[in-house]
Design a protein around this motif. Sequence first.
Motif, PDB file in Angstrom:
ATOM      1  N   LEU A 106       0.691  -1.192   0.061  1.00 35.41           N
ATOM      2  CA  LEU A 106       0.166   0.060  -0.101  1.00 35.41           C
ATOM      3  C   LEU A 106       0.918   1.485  -0.131  1.00 35.41           C
ATOM      4  O   LEU A 106       0.393   2.165  -0.611  1.00 35.41           O
ATOM      5  N   PHE A 107       2.051   1.272   0.740  1.00 38.33           N
ATOM      6  CA  PHE A 107       2.767   2.376   0.819  1.00 38.33           C
ATOM      7  C   PHE A 107       3.525   2.639  -0.669  1.00 38.33           C
ATOM      8  O   PHE A 107       3.581   3.730  -0.941  1.00 38.33           O
ATOM      9  N   ILE A 108       3.947   1.445  -1.008  1.00 39.35           N
ATOM     10  CA  ILE A 108       4.543   1.703  -2.524  1.00 39.35           C
ATOM     11  C   ILE A 108       3.470   2.173  -3.462  1.00 39.35           C
ATOM     12  O   ILE A 108       4.001   3.281  -4.259  1.00 39.35           O
ATOM     13  N   ALA A 109       2.298   1.551  -3.549  1.00 39.94           N
ATOM     14  CA  ALA A 109       1.341   1.991  -4.352  1.00 39.94           C
ATOM     15  C   ALA A 109       0.853   3.540  -4.285  1.00 39.94           C
ATOM     16  O   ALA A 109       0.763   4.278  -5.263  1.00 39.94           O
ATOM     17  N   THR A 110       0.660   3.887  -3.093  1.00 42.65           N
ATOM     18  CA  THR A 110       0.561   5.441  -2.808  1.00 42.65           C
ATOM     19  C   THR A 110       1.509   6.448  -3.231  1.00 42.65           C
ATOM     20  O   THR A 110       1.307   7.270  -3.596  1.00 42.65           O
ATOM     21  N   ASN A 111       2.827   5.867  -2.919  1.00 43.00           N
ATOM     22  CA  ASN A 111       3.657   6.787  -3.171  1.00 43.00           C
ATOM     23  C   ASN A 111       3.988   7.192  -4.731  1.00 43.00           C
ATOM     24  O   ASN A 111       4.360   8.110  -5.266  1.00 43.00           O
ATOM     25  N   ILE A 112       3.839   5.820  -5.530  1.00 40.03           N
ATOM     26  CA  ILE A 112       3.932   6.005  -7.117  1.00 40.03           C
ATOM     27  C   ILE A 112       2.774   6.866  -7.555  1.00 40.03           C
ATOM     28  O   ILE A 112       3.083   7.632  -8.402  1.00 40.03           O
ATOM     29  N   CYS A 113       1.608   6.484  -7.112  1.00 39.82           N
ATOM     30  CA  CYS A 113       0.414   7.031  -7.749  1.00 39.82           C
ATOM     31  C   CYS A 113       0.357   8.752  -7.079  1.00 39.82           C
ATOM     32  O   CYS A 113       0.267   9.507  -8.156  1.00 39.82           O
ATOM     33  N   GLU A 114       0.976   9.060  -6.036  1.00 38.24           N
ATOM     34  CA  GLU A 114       1.236  10.428  -5.731  1.00 38.24           C
ATOM     35  C   GLU A 114       2.192  11.113  -6.625  1.00 38.24           C
ATOM     36  O   GLU A 114       2.015  12.229  -6.998  1.00 38.24           O
ATOM     37  N   ASN A 115       3.387  10.391  -7.045  1.00 39.46           N
ATOM     38  CA  ASN A 115       4.095  10.931  -7.879  1.00 39.46           C
ATOM     39  C   ASN A 115       3.680  11.202  -9.234  1.00 39.46           C
ATOM     40  O   ASN A 115       3.878  12.434  -9.781  1.00 39.46           O
ATOM     41  N   ILE A 116       2.908  10.364 -10.020  1.00 39.95           N
ATOM     42  CA  ILE A 116       2.510  10.508 -11.114  1.00 39.95           C
ATOM     43  C   ILE A 116       1.381  11.624 -11.273  1.00 39.95           C
ATOM     44  O   ILE A 116       1.528  12.506 -11.901  1.00 39.95           O
ATOM     45  N   ILE A 117       0.438  11.415 -10.090  1.00 39.60           N
ATOM     46  CA  ILE A 117      -0.490  12.752 -10.108  1.00 39.60           C
ATOM     47  C   ILE A 117       0.257  14.041 -10.022  1.00 39.60           C
ATOM     48  O   ILE A 117      -0.231  15.207 -10.491  1.00 39.60           O
ATOM     49  N   TRP A 118       1.210  14.051  -9.107  1.00 43.62           N
ATOM     50  CA  TRP A 118       1.819  15.436  -8.875  1.00 43.62           C
ATOM     51  C   TRP A 118       2.301  15.805 -10.121  1.00 43.62           C
ATOM     52  O   TRP A 118       2.500  16.960 -10.487  1.00 43.62           O
ATOM     53  N   LYS A 119       3.258  15.033 -10.993  1.00 46.03           N
ATOM     54  CA  LYS A 119       3.669  15.247 -12.267  1.00 46.03           C
ATOM     55  C   LYS A 119       2.704  15.733 -13.047  1.00 46.03           C
ATOM     56  O   LYS A 119       3.159  16.400 -14.238  1.00 46.03           O
ATOM     57  N   THR A 120       1.567  15.322 -13.194  1.00 42.74           N
ATOM     58  CA  THR A 120       0.445  15.504 -13.864  1.00 42.74           C
ATOM     59  C   THR A 120      -0.296  16.876 -13.694  1.00 42.74           C
ATOM     60  O   THR A 120      -0.638  17.784 -14.435  1.00 42.74           O
ATOM     61  N   PHE A 121      -0.727  17.145 -12.302  1.00 41.23           N
ATOM     62  CA  PHE A 121      -1.022  18.505 -12.017  1.00 41.23           C
ATOM     63  C   PHE A 121      -0.308  19.435 -10.970  1.00 41.23           C
ATOM     64  O   PHE A 121      -1.104  20.275 -10.415  1.00 41.23           O
ATOM     65  N   SER A 122       0.913  19.326 -11.012  1.00 40.44           N
ATOM     66  CA  SER A 122       1.471  20.199  -9.988  1.00 40.44           C
ATOM     67  C   SER A 122       1.262  21.616 -10.201  1.00 40.44           C
ATOM     68  O   SER A 122       1.647  21.729 -11.556  1.00 40.44           O
ATOM     69  N   PRO A 123       0.982  22.375  -9.432  1.00 39.73           N
ATOM     70  CA  PRO A 123       0.938  23.995  -9.569  1.00 39.73           C
ATOM     71  C   PRO A 123       2.277  24.562  -9.382  1.00 39.73           C
ATOM     72  O   PRO A 123       2.431  25.776  -9.505  1.00 39.73           O
ATOM     73  N   THR A 124       3.364  23.778  -8.891  1.00 37.12           N
ATOM     74  CA  THR A 124       4.489  24.395  -8.588  1.00 37.12           C
ATOM     75  C   THR A 124       5.029  24.971  -9.949  1.00 37.12           C
ATOM     76  O   THR A 124       5.193  24.331 -11.024  1.00 37.12           O
ATOM     77  N   THR A 125       5.890  26.306  -9.894  1.00 36.09           N
ATOM     78  CA  THR A 125       6.467  26.778 -10.946  1.00 36.09           C
ATOM     79  C   THR A 125       8.010  26.669 -10.786  1.00 36.09           C
ATOM     80  O   THR A 125       8.489  26.744  -9.672  1.00 36.09           O
ATOM     81  N   LEU A 126       8.758  26.448 -11.927  1.00 38.49           N
ATOM     82  CA  LEU A 126      10.171  26.138 -11.896  1.00 38.49           C
ATOM     83  C   LEU A 126      10.685  26.962 -13.166  1.00 38.49           C
ATOM     84  O   LEU A 126      10.115  27.254 -14.179  1.00 38.49           O
ATOM     85  N   ASN A 127      11.918  27.436 -12.946  1.00 40.11           N
ATOM     86  CA  ASN A 127      12.640  28.153 -13.947  1.00 40.11           C
ATOM     87  C   ASN A 127      13.586  27.296 -14.721  1.00 40.11           C
ATOM     88  O   ASN A 127      14.723  26.923 -13.838  1.00 40.11           O
ATOM     89  N   MET A 128      13.343  26.861 -15.907  1.00 39.19           N
ATOM     90  CA  MET A 128      14.392  25.888 -16.587  1.00 39.19           C
ATOM     91  C   MET A 128      15.294  26.798 -17.546  1.00 39.19           C
ATOM     92  O   MET A 128      15.931  25.960 -18.337  1.00 39.19           O
ATOM     93  N   GLY A 129      15.378  27.889 -17.368  1.00 33.19           N
ATOM     94  CA  GLY A 129      15.998  28.732 -18.525  1.00 33.19           C
ATOM     95  C   GLY A 129      15.100  29.464 -19.170  1.00 33.19           C
ATOM     96  O   GLY A 129      15.621  30.317 -20.038  1.00 33.19           O
ATOM     97  N   LYS A 130      13.836  29.156 -19.420  1.00 27.78           N
ATOM     98  CA  LYS A 130      13.058  29.750 -20.286  1.00 27.78           C
ATOM     99  C   LYS A 130      11.917  30.637 -19.706  1.00 27.78           C
ATOM    100  O   LYS A 130      10.722  30.802 -20.215  1.00 27.78           O
ATOM    101  N   GLY A 131      12.087  30.984 -18.317  1.00 26.62           N
ATOM    102  CA  GLY A 131      11.079  31.762 -17.676  1.00 26.62           C
ATOM    103  C   GLY A 131      10.427  30.669 -16.731  1.00 26.62           C
ATOM    104  O   GLY A 131      10.522  29.427 -16.795  1.00 26.62           O
TER     105      GLY A 131
END
Length: 400
Positions: A106-131
């Motif tokens: 359950l811990f493995i599945a929760t962590n993996i699903c959370e990671n995928i959902i975060w990478k899909t809908f994350s509102p965090t902004t990052l600057n990778m050189g193009k703003g």
Amino acid sequence: MELGISPIVTSGLVMQLLSGTRAIVIDPSDREQALLYQGVQKLLGLGITLVEAIVYVMSGMYGDLDKLGMGNAIMIVLQLFIAGVIVLLLDEMLQKGYGMGSGISLFIATNICENIIWKTFSPTTLNMGKGPEFEGAVIAMFHLLITRQDKLGALREAFYRQNLPNITQLMATIIVFLVVIYIQGFRVDLPLKATNSRGLSGRKLPIKLFYTSNIPVILQTALVSNLHFFSQLLHRKFAGNLFVRLFGEWRANTGGLYVPIGGLAYYISPPRTFIEIISDPLHTSIYMIFILGSCAVFSRVWIDISGSSAADVARTLEEQKLVIKGYKSASVVKVLSRYIPTAAAFGGICIGALSVFADLVGALGSGTSILLAVSIVTNYYEMYAREQHQESVVFSSRDF
């Protein structure tokens, strides 16, 4: 939760190996022996957690030990150790019946699903050189479509942008999910019959293509995780040593995370981009051979040390007074030997191939993590379906 579930998984694998190789002999039907076995496994898990926490701090993972101070170092070790204790208690709570399945799964599945959902809908902004850019693939696509005049160019960037999750990776993840779910349904049903009655004529013994389920991926992931752990620690302390560099060289990426760039740790890690696949075919080839070979070997060895080999299954059928329809009791082992070892080895290769495919197409997260998530969620669905069926049988029997 820096250490995650790695110490507890490692302790479980060590105890399973000791039991399978008869280094320790235990009778699962004996309650006292079973409780002693579980107690030793938990104690070993806590010991590994404490050792890894101390090594993490002393190696400089959280900064120079002199600057950190003894008090802060002890607090970090205690925090990591307490997190391990919490994971262990949550796992034990599920094992005692306050939930379904294993806490580790359950811990493995929760962590993996959370990671995928975060990478899909994350509102965090990052600057990778193009703003500033949104990290989440879907959020970034809508942001680009709204803010840019060139809609075609916005879509192109949303689908193919580098260094951050994109829509192509999200689509690849969905495809891998569907393929794994479809292949998990492949199985051979061997009809059974009772040796002393005729009441069980419709019963069957299912032998799935993924006979060992997600065990090969868990073992392979635990092996790579531990190798990366020790390689990174050694590189931080002895970066100039030749043998340490052969074990693995590490460097921080743009996000501040350390990634392998050479040595054994690099070659057993998946290629990170399509350009890397083309530019370094040796890395890709070694990685594919390692994944396919390790999953096949782990799957084949696991059936012998976990009590699920052809001889073990035949013994269980004999205890239940069952035989394979059309064969005598003495021939059951021979018949099962034609199916189980092949399903274990070939299933392990298929799991490895799916993992490599997910890595090569750039699915969100690693291929092994997606396989783990799908297999664990599928197992939970099957457990839920069985419980619902049993409840319906009980209620229907009460009606009559």
